[in-house]
Design a protein around this motif. Structure first.
Motif, PDB file in Angstrom:
ATOM      1  N   ARG A   1     -34.311  13.843 -30.922  1.00 20.20           N
ATOM      2  CA  ARG A   1     -34.447  12.554 -31.584  1.00 20.20           C
ATOM      3  C   ARG A   1     -33.074  12.124 -32.097  1.00 20.20           C
ATOM      4  O   ARG A   1     -32.286  12.947 -32.540  1.00 20.20           O
ATOM      5  N   CYS A   2     -32.804  10.821 -32.033  1.00 21.39           N
ATOM      6  CA  CYS A   2     -31.553  10.297 -32.588  1.00 21.39           C
ATOM      7  C   CYS A   2     -31.655  10.304 -34.110  1.00 21.39           C
ATOM      8  O   CYS A   2     -32.602   9.762 -34.671  1.00 21.39           O
ATOM      9  N   LEU A   3     -30.677  10.917 -34.767  1.00 21.34           N
ATOM     10  CA  LEU A   3     -30.744  11.025 -36.227  1.00 21.34           C
ATOM     11  C   LEU A   3     -30.321   9.733 -36.911  1.00 21.34           C
ATOM     12  O   LEU A   3     -30.451   9.581 -38.113  1.00 21.34           O
ATOM     13  N   LYS A   4     -29.820   8.785 -36.136  1.00 25.54           N
ATOM     14  CA  LYS A   4     -29.375   7.529 -36.724  1.00 25.54           C
ATOM     15  C   LYS A   4     -30.496   6.484 -36.684  1.00 25.54           C
ATOM     16  O   LYS A   4     -30.835   5.891 -37.694  1.00 25.54           O
ATOM     17  N   CYS A   5     -31.086   6.274 -35.499  1.00 23.21           N
ATOM     18  CA  CYS A   5     -32.087   5.206 -35.387  1.00 23.21           C
ATOM     19  C   CYS A   5     -33.489   5.740 -35.128  1.00 23.21           C
ATOM     20  O   CYS A   5     -34.448   4.984 -35.105  1.00 23.21           O
ATOM     21  N   GLY A   6     -33.640   7.037 -34.922  1.00 21.94           N
ATOM     22  CA  GLY A   6     -34.976   7.603 -34.737  1.00 21.94           C
ATOM     23  C   GLY A   6     -35.490   7.547 -33.308  1.00 21.94           C
ATOM     24  O   GLY A   6     -36.626   7.933 -33.043  1.00 21.94           O
ATOM     25  N   TYR A   7     -34.668   7.061 -32.387  1.00 30.34           N
ATOM     26  CA  TYR A   7     -35.072   7.019 -30.985  1.00 30.34           C
ATOM     27  C   TYR A   7     -35.461   8.409 -30.489  1.00 30.34           C
ATOM     28  O   TYR A   7     -34.743   9.378 -30.720  1.00 30.34           O
ATOM     29  N   VAL A   8     -36.630   8.498 -29.842  1.00 28.54           N
ATOM     30  CA  VAL A   8     -37.082   9.782 -29.307  1.00 28.54           C
ATOM     31  C   VAL A   8     -36.802   9.830 -27.815  1.00 28.54           C
ATOM     32  O   VAL A   8     -37.222   8.952 -27.062  1.00 28.54           O
TER      33      VAL A   8
ATOM     34  N   LYS B   1     -25.692  11.375 -26.223  1.00 22.79           N
ATOM     35  CA  LYS B   1     -25.618  10.075 -26.896  1.00 22.79           C
ATOM     36  C   LYS B   1     -26.958   9.370 -26.872  1.00 22.79           C
ATOM     37  O   LYS B   1     -27.718   9.489 -25.923  1.00 22.79           O
ATOM     38  N   CYS B   2     -27.229   8.601 -27.927  1.00 23.88           N
ATOM     39  CA  CYS B   2     -28.444   7.793 -27.978  1.00 23.88           C
ATOM     40  C   CYS B   2     -28.253   6.556 -27.107  1.00 23.88           C
ATOM     41  O   CYS B   2     -27.284   5.828 -27.272  1.00 23.88           O
ATOM     42  N   PRO B   3     -29.188   6.304 -26.159  1.00 22.84           N
ATOM     43  CA  PRO B   3     -29.036   5.134 -25.293  1.00 22.84           C
ATOM     44  C   PRO B   3     -29.276   3.822 -26.037  1.00 22.84           C
ATOM     45  O   PRO B   3     -28.928   2.749 -25.569  1.00 22.84           O
ATOM     46  N   LYS B   4     -29.867   3.910 -27.207  1.00 23.40           N
ATOM     47  CA  LYS B   4     -30.237   2.710 -27.940  1.00 23.40           C
ATOM     48  C   LYS B   4     -29.119   2.263 -28.889  1.00 23.40           C
ATOM     49  O   LYS B   4     -28.711   1.108 -28.871  1.00 23.40           O
ATOM     50  N   CYS B   5     -28.633   3.194 -29.713  1.00 23.44           N
ATOM     51  CA  CYS B   5     -27.638   2.804 -30.719  1.00 23.44           C
ATOM     52  C   CYS B   5     -26.290   3.474 -30.495  1.00 23.44           C
ATOM     53  O   CYS B   5     -25.371   3.283 -31.265  1.00 23.44           O
ATOM     54  N   ARG B   6     -26.178   4.272 -29.449  1.00 21.35           N
ATOM     55  CA  ARG B   6     -24.928   4.985 -29.132  1.00 21.35           C
ATOM     56  C   ARG B   6     -24.576   6.045 -30.175  1.00 21.35           C
ATOM     57  O   ARG B   6     -23.441   6.528 -30.215  1.00 21.35           O
TER      58      ARG B   6
END
Ligand SMILES: [Zn+2]
Length: 100
Positions: free
Chosen positions: A63-70, A81-86
Motif C-alpha cells: 500500500r502507498c503510505l502517502k495516498c493509501g493506494y493499494v 513507486k506509487c502509480p497514483k501519487c508517485r
C-alpha cells in the motif's frame, strides 16, 4: 526450530503456515537467514507448487503510505513507486499460507 534437512522452500512454507500474523519478505529473510532476493523467487515457486494442494499462499498487497493506494499486483515484489501519487514510501507486501 528449523530442521536441518528441510530445503529453503520447505522452511519458508512451514514458517508461513505456522505464523499467526502475515510476514514480510524482510521478516522471512531475517527469521530464516535467507537472502531477501531469494525469498521473492521462492514465494513465486511456493505459490505455484501449492496450486493443487489444500494450502494457499495469500498476499496482503503493498500500500502507498502517502495516498493509501493499494497495489493489485499478484507478483510478490515490492513496487518502487506509487502509480497514483508517485510516492516512494510503499508498505511491504505480507504473506501467509492458509488452508483452503
Ligand atoms: Zn500514492
Amino acid at each position: 526450530m528449523a530442521e536441518p534437512w528441510e530445503t529453503r522452500r520447505e522452511k519458508i512454507l512451514r514458517l508461513l503456515k505456522e505464523t499467526e500474523t502475515p510476514l514480510s519478505t524482510d521478516q522471512i529473510s531475517l527469521l530464516l537467514e535467507i537472502d531477501r532476493k531469494d525469498v521473492y523467487e521462492d514465494l513465486v515457486h511456493i505459490a505455484r507448487s501449492l496450486h493443487k494442494s489444500r494450502w494457499q499462499l495469500i498476499m496482503f498487497p503493498p500500500r502507498c503510505l502517502k495516498c493509501g493506494y493499494v497495489f493489485s499486483s499478484d507478483k510478490p515484489k515490492k513496487p518502487s513507486k506509487c502509480p497514483k501519487c508517485r510516492g516512494e514510501r510503499v508498505s511491504d507486501p505480507l504473506f501467509k499460507v492458509i488452508s483452503r
